[in-house]
Structure formats: C-alpha cells, structure tokens
Design a protein around this motif. Structure first.
Motif, mmCIF file in Angstrom:
data_model
loop_
_atom_site.group_PDB
_atom_site.id
_atom_site.type_symbol
_atom_site.label_atom_id
_atom_site.label_comp_id
_atom_site.label_asym_id
_atom_site.label_seq_id
_atom_site.Cartn_x
_atom_site.Cartn_y
_atom_site.Cartn_z
ATOM 1 N N SER A 173 -15.264 10.533 81.788
ATOM 2 C CA SER A 173 -16.296 9.978 82.657
ATOM 3 C C SER A 173 -15.780 9.883 84.086
ATOM 4 C CB SER A 173 -16.724 8.592 82.168
ATOM 5 O OG SER A 173 -15.701 7.655 82.389
ATOM 6 N N VAL A 174 -16.704 9.899 85.005
ATOM 7 C CA VAL A 174 -16.345 9.831 86.419
ATOM 8 C C VAL A 174 -15.617 8.530 86.726
ATOM 9 C CG1 VAL A 174 -17.273 9.795 88.759
ATOM 10 C CG2 VAL A 174 -18.269 11.313 87.057
ATOM 11 N N GLU A 175 -16.073 7.424 86.139
ATOM 12 C CA GLU A 175 -15.456 6.130 86.404
ATOM 13 C C GLU A 175 -13.997 6.113 85.966
ATOM 14 O OE1 GLU A 175 -18.355 6.504 84.869
ATOM 15 O OE2 GLU A 175 -19.838 5.227 85.857
ATOM 16 N N PHE A 176 -13.734 6.613 84.767
ATOM 17 C CA PHE A 176 -12.357 6.623 84.273
ATOM 18 C C PHE A 176 -11.478 7.513 85.141
ATOM 19 C CE2 PHE A 176 -8.787 7.822 81.677
ATOM 20 C CZ PHE A 176 -8.439 6.619 81.095
ATOM 21 N N GLN A 177 -12.005 8.658 85.558
ATOM 22 C CA GLN A 177 -11.225 9.558 86.400
ATOM 23 C C GLN A 177 -10.913 8.925 87.747
ATOM 24 O OE1 GLN A 177 -12.731 13.569 86.674
ATOM 25 N NE2 GLN A 177 -13.403 13.513 84.540
ATOM 26 N N VAL A 178 -11.880 8.203 88.322
ATOM 27 C CA VAL A 178 -11.639 7.540 89.606
ATOM 28 C C VAL A 178 -10.555 6.477 89.450
ATOM 29 C CG1 VAL A 178 -12.661 6.006 91.341
ATOM 30 C CG2 VAL A 178 -13.895 8.040 90.592
ATOM 31 N N LEU A 186 -15.348 13.148 93.653
ATOM 32 C CA LEU A 186 -15.946 12.492 92.486
ATOM 33 C C LEU A 186 -16.871 11.357 92.912
ATOM 34 C CD1 LEU A 186 -13.093 12.250 89.848
ATOM 35 C CD2 LEU A 186 -15.278 13.398 89.573
ATOM 36 N N LEU A 187 -16.442 10.583 93.899
ATOM 37 C CA LEU A 187 -17.279 9.478 94.377
ATOM 38 C C LEU A 187 -18.546 9.992 95.051
ATOM 39 C CD1 LEU A 187 -14.541 7.054 95.699
ATOM 40 C CD2 LEU A 187 -16.040 6.693 93.741
ATOM 41 N N ALA A 188 -18.442 11.088 95.779
ATOM 42 C CA ALA A 188 -19.628 11.675 96.409
ATOM 43 C C ALA A 188 -20.597 12.180 95.345
ATOM 44 C CB ALA A 188 -19.222 12.806 97.346
ATOM 45 N N TYR A 189 -20.058 12.802 94.300
ATOM 46 C CA TYR A 189 -20.890 13.281 93.193
ATOM 47 C C TYR A 189 -21.616 12.119 92.520
ATOM 48 C CZ TYR A 189 -21.972 14.760 88.431
ATOM 49 O OH TYR A 189 -22.608 14.982 87.240
ATOM 50 N N LEU A 190 -20.869 11.047 92.233
ATOM 51 C CA LEU A 190 -21.476 9.897 91.566
ATOM 52 C C LEU A 190 -22.517 9.231 92.456
ATOM 53 C CD1 LEU A 190 -21.419 8.249 88.966
ATOM 54 C CD2 LEU A 190 -19.696 6.788 90.018
ATOM 55 N N ARG A 206 -24.463 3.216 89.287
ATOM 56 C CA ARG A 206 -23.100 3.326 88.751
ATOM 57 C C ARG A 206 -22.085 3.413 89.875
ATOM 58 N NH1 ARG A 206 -23.165 8.238 84.775
ATOM 59 N NH2 ARG A 206 -20.912 8.056 85.042
ATOM 60 N N TYR A 207 -22.429 4.100 90.967
ATOM 61 C CA TYR A 207 -21.538 4.231 92.117
ATOM 62 C C TYR A 207 -21.249 2.863 92.739
ATOM 63 C CZ TYR A 207 -20.059 5.311 96.878
ATOM 64 O OH TYR A 207 -19.379 5.357 98.065
ATOM 65 N N LYS A 208 -22.291 2.095 92.987
ATOM 66 C CA LYS A 208 -22.104 0.771 93.597
ATOM 67 C C LYS A 208 -21.301 -0.156 92.695
ATOM 68 C CE LYS A 208 -26.040 0.835 96.655
ATOM 69 N NZ LYS A 208 -25.631 0.417 97.968
ATOM 70 N N LYS A 209 -21.544 -0.074 91.387
ATOM 71 C CA LYS A 209 -20.781 -0.893 90.444
ATOM 72 C C LYS A 209 -19.310 -0.502 90.458
ATOM 73 C CE LYS A 209 -20.559 -2.199 85.600
ATOM 74 N NZ LYS A 209 -21.071 -1.951 84.260
ATOM 75 N N LEU A 210 -19.043 0.800 90.468
ATOM 76 C CA LEU A 210 -17.665 1.292 90.493
ATOM 77 C C LEU A 210 -16.956 0.875 91.775
ATOM 78 C CD1 LEU A 210 -15.424 3.047 89.239
ATOM 79 C CD2 LEU A 210 -16.456 4.985 90.412
ATOM 80 N N GLU A 233 -12.852 -2.142 94.560
ATOM 81 C CA GLU A 233 -12.525 -2.992 95.699
ATOM 82 C C GLU A 233 -12.036 -4.359 95.240
ATOM 83 O OE1 GLU A 233 -15.968 -3.051 98.167
ATOM 84 O OE2 GLU A 233 -15.485 -1.134 99.090
ATOM 85 N N TYR A 234 -12.586 -4.864 94.138
ATOM 86 C CA TYR A 234 -12.161 -6.149 93.591
ATOM 87 C C TYR A 234 -10.705 -6.090 93.146
ATOM 88 C CZ TYR A 234 -11.753 -10.094 90.413
ATOM 89 O OH TYR A 234 -11.323 -11.217 89.779
ATOM 90 N N SER A 235 -10.282 -4.946 92.641
ATOM 91 C CA SER A 235 -8.919 -4.816 92.137
ATOM 92 C C SER A 235 -7.916 -4.610 93.264
ATOM 93 C CB SER A 235 -8.818 -3.665 91.138
ATOM 94 O OG SER A 235 -9.033 -2.443 91.807
ATOM 95 N N GLY A 236 -8.377 -4.465 94.482
ATOM 96 C CA GLY A 236 -7.473 -4.358 95.609
ATOM 97 C C GLY A 236 -7.260 -2.948 96.112
ATOM 98 N N ALA A 237 -7.898 -1.967 95.530
ATOM 99 C CA ALA A 237 -7.740 -0.586 95.973
ATOM 100 C C ALA A 237 -8.624 -0.337 97.185
ATOM 101 C CB ALA A 237 -8.110 0.372 94.855
ATOM 102 N N VAL A 238 -8.161 0.523 98.041
ATOM 103 C CA VAL A 238 -8.943 0.907 99.209
ATOM 104 C C VAL A 238 -9.489 2.296 98.967
ATOM 105 C CG1 VAL A 238 -8.854 1.363 101.673
ATOM 106 C CG2 VAL A 238 -7.506 -0.491 100.700
ATOM 107 N N ILE A 239 -10.786 2.429 99.158
ATOM 108 C CA ILE A 239 -11.405 3.747 98.941
ATOM 109 C C ILE A 239 -11.743 4.379 100.252
ATOM 110 C CG2 ILE A 239 -13.441 4.886 98.049
ATOM 111 C CD1 ILE A 239 -13.255 3.299 95.631
#
Length: 92
Positions: free
Chosen positions: A24-29, A66-70, A77-81, A86-92
C-alpha cells in the motif's frame, strides 16, 4: 517508535502491520520515511559520503511521487497519512 524484529516501526502501525498490505502507498511512505531518517543521520556523521547522499535524494523523490499520486487519487487518505507522519515528527 518501537523496535520489533530488528526494524523500527511507528507505534501506531504495530498492531496494523499484520493486517496492512505492505504494497500500500501508506506503508511504502512510512518505509521510505524510516530509510530517509536513517540516511539523514548517517550523512550528518559522514558528510563526504556522496553515494549515500544520492540514495537519499532518490528516496526523497520516490516518496514525493507516491504522495503526489495519493493526493491525486484519494485526498482523504492523503490528508490522514500526512497528519500521521507529521505527528510522528517526520518532515515531508
């Protein structure tokens, strides 16, 4: 983050990992985000490691695509991801 089986996994993904499709896109991200964090910390110590820097740029491009595709296919799903990453501290 918790460590399970030698891999770092986000705390909110531990119980969902068995149920979630690894393709899934989420897992890959999430996977790319973990790799990006590891490479970024490696490059802080080894500034002249240009092959790792190239690998980091490749991973950043893959995650961006992947984020652009989602975002194009399923905005909810994109907004949730994005909010989870962002909650986990990663910068996208």
């Amino acid at each position: 983050m918790k460590k399970k089986g030698g891999r770092k996994i986000f705390g909110f993904m531990v119980k969902e990992e068995k149920e979630e499709n690894r393709g899934s896109v989420e897992f890959q991200v999430f996977s790319f985000t973990n790799k990006i964090r590891r490479l970024a910390s490696h490059l802080e110590l080894h500034k002249k490691d240009f092959s790792s820097e190239r690998g980091l740029r490749i991973l950043l491009g893959k995650r961006r695509r992947l984020l652009a595709y989602l975002a194009k296919k399923n905005r909810v799903r994109y907004k949730k991801l994005i909010s989870l990453v962002e909650y986990s501290g990663a910068v996208i």
